[in-house]
Design an enzyme around this catalytic site. Structure first.
Site, PDB file in Angstrom:
ATOM      1  N   ASP A 144       0.818  -1.225   0.000  1.00  0.00           N
ATOM      2  CA  ASP A 144       0.000   0.000   0.000  1.00  0.00           C
ATOM      3  C   ASP A 144       0.850   1.273   0.000  1.00  0.00           C
ATOM      4  O   ASP A 144       0.357   2.346  -0.341  1.00  0.00           O
ATOM      5  CB  ASP A 144      -0.912   0.033   1.241  1.00  0.00           C
ATOM      6  CG  ASP A 144      -1.812  -1.183   1.331  1.00  0.00           C
ATOM      7  OD1 ASP A 144      -1.985  -1.866   0.315  1.00  0.00           O
ATOM      8  OD2 ASP A 144      -2.340  -1.450   2.431  1.00  0.00           O
ATOM      9  N   ARG A 188      -6.118  -0.200   0.427  1.00  0.00           N
ATOM     10  CA  ARG A 188      -6.901   0.205   1.601  1.00  0.00           C
ATOM     11  C   ARG A 188      -7.297   1.677   1.528  1.00  0.00           C
ATOM     12  O   ARG A 188      -7.989   2.050   0.589  1.00  0.00           O
ATOM     13  CB  ARG A 188      -6.108  -0.064   2.867  1.00  0.00           C
ATOM     14  CG  ARG A 188      -6.771  -1.101   3.748  1.00  0.00           C
ATOM     15  CD  ARG A 188      -6.069  -1.161   5.068  1.00  0.00           C
ATOM     16  NE  ARG A 188      -5.173  -2.286   5.109  1.00  0.00           N
ATOM     17  CZ  ARG A 188      -5.443  -3.435   5.686  1.00  0.00           C
ATOM     18  NH1 ARG A 188      -6.589  -3.617   6.284  1.00  0.00           N
ATOM     19  NH2 ARG A 188      -4.581  -4.410   5.693  1.00  0.00           N
ATOM     20  N   GLU A 239      -9.652   0.252  -4.180  1.00  0.00           N
ATOM     21  CA  GLU A 239     -10.693  -0.433  -3.390  1.00  0.00           C
ATOM     22  C   GLU A 239     -11.302   0.515  -2.340  1.00  0.00           C
ATOM     23  O   GLU A 239     -12.429   0.336  -1.909  1.00  0.00           O
ATOM     24  CB  GLU A 239     -10.124  -1.682  -2.716  1.00  0.00           C
ATOM     25  CG  GLU A 239      -8.978  -1.393  -1.743  1.00  0.00           C
ATOM     26  CD  GLU A 239      -8.409  -2.622  -1.068  1.00  0.00           C
ATOM     27  OE1 GLU A 239      -8.857  -3.735  -1.360  1.00  0.00           O
ATOM     28  OE2 GLU A 239      -7.476  -2.464  -0.248  1.00  0.00           O
TER      29      GLU A 239
END
Ligand code: F6P
Length: 367
Positions: A144, A188, A239
């Site tokens: 991430d 995330r 997402e």
């Protein structure tokens, strides 16, 4: 602890796996074994191994030939936490403090320090270990790229490359069928991965959590492309992206996980909305864990090796309770107190956003 008193070092990988973990394990272990003749104890399944006393001494042969392999030879867990471990009791999850037994296991194995390789959750737990008198050195990992204190985490470059390759492949099928194709990318609550993959793959629209999108602007973009004869569009969507004032799309709740919410499904939802609104046919592809698997890129192998050697150097210099980090082209040490519990998001004035817009990419908002 003084430099000379360092004899046995534990090492663990915590949180979600990512390409380059083995490269770090190799670099820490080899540099300690070669230079300083320090024993390296591999802790199995992250903090779960510390709680359950599952450890083994790593030998040269264990860490040889693993530079290019994905995953982690030690195993990992994104649930275990010695200071608040979720366990099932009478069909219910209860949180128990297992720090006493964890500290006993550390003492039993005579670990002078522990190298904790992980993301935000791992660094937060490492900080607590440190507060309980266990010397720690952290190594920043996550696809991430959202860990505070370092410019880049290892694993990010590989995941960006996988995302870009996926967009390339979607491109040809989108073009052939004249469709709007959405590619859903992990990350995330931070948009680094989608932004990187979107720019590298030449996505027409990039949607990230930091910029709440406007459906009208997205539809306008894909319709305009249609009007000028570009009868397909590629949308790279995080997402964690959501419409202005709207909700995140949650795929599941993992009750016994430190961070329980798992995101997923925005691409399908948004694709349907675009199709309803514009009449253009849409398809959605969720890349999911493909982005975490397989061999690290050369960049990540180099970064992971630099981080691993940097962590070993901190240990032998007695500079403990630090996390190695990349700042510019230098490996530096950042105090662990500064790291855990903070997410590094894409700044709204990031040059990456300007670059995307400069080549005509729509970010789903008016900036
Ligand atoms: O933090 C890494 C990450 O891959 C995120 O991008 C993603 O949201 C999450 O982990 C998925 O977690 P899990 O492996 O538990 O499904």
């Amino acid at each position: 602890m003084t430099t000379g008193s360092l004899r046995r070092v534990g090492i663990l990988t915590g949180g979600g796996d990512c390409p380059g973990l083995n490269a770090v394990i190799r670099a820490v272990a080899k540099s300690l074994m070669v230079k300083k003749h320090i024993s390296v104890i591999g802790i199995e399944d992250g903090f779960q191994g510390l709680i359950e006393n599952r450890m083994r001494e790593l030998k040269w042969g264990d860490v040889s030939g693993i530079l290019q392999s994905g995953g982690t030879i030690l195993g990992t867990s994104n649930k275990a936490n010695p200071f608040g471990n979720p366990v099932m009791q009478d069909g219910k999850i209860v949180i128990v403090d297992l720090s006493e037994q964890t500290l006993k296991h550390i003492e039993k194995w005579q670990l002078d320090a522990i190298v904790c390789i992980g993301g935000d959750g791992t660094m937060t737990i490492s900080r607590k270990l440190m507060e309980h008198g266990v010397p720690v050195v952290g190594v920043p990992k996550t696809i991430d790229n959202d860990l505070y204190g370092t410019d880049v985490t290892f694993g990010y470059d590989t995941a960006v490359s996988i995302g870009a390759e996926a967009i390339d492949r979607i491109h040809t099928t989108a073009q052939s069928h004249h469709r709007v194709m959405l590619v859903e990318i992990m990350g995330r609550y931070a948009g680094w991965l989608t932004l990187g993959a979107g720019i590298a793959g030449g996505a027409d629209v990039i949607l990230i959590p930091e910029l709440e999108y406007d459906l009208d602007i997205i539809c306008e973009k894909v319709e305009e492309r249609s009007r000028i004869g570009r009868r397909f569009s590629i949308i790279a969507v995080s997402e964690g992206a959501k419409p202005k004032g709207g909700e995140l799309v949650v795929s599941r709740i993992v009750k016994d996980s430190v961070e329980a919410v798992r995101l997923g499904g925005i691409s399908l939802k948004l694709g349907n909305e675009i199709e309803d609104r514009t009449g253009l046919e849409t398809r959605a592809t969720v890349l999911g864990h493909l982005q975490r698997g397989g061999s690290p890129t050369a960049y990540d192998r180099i970064l992971a090796t630099r981080f691993g050697v940097g962590a070993a150097d901190l240990l032998v210099q007695g500079r403990l309770n630090q996390m190695v980090a990349l700042r510019g082209d230098q490996i530096v040490a950042v105090p662990l107190q500064e790291v855990g519990g903070r997410t590094r998001k894409v700044p709204l004035d990031s040059p990456m956003l300007d670059v995307a817009e400069a080549v005509g990419t729509c970010l789903g908002v008016t900036r």
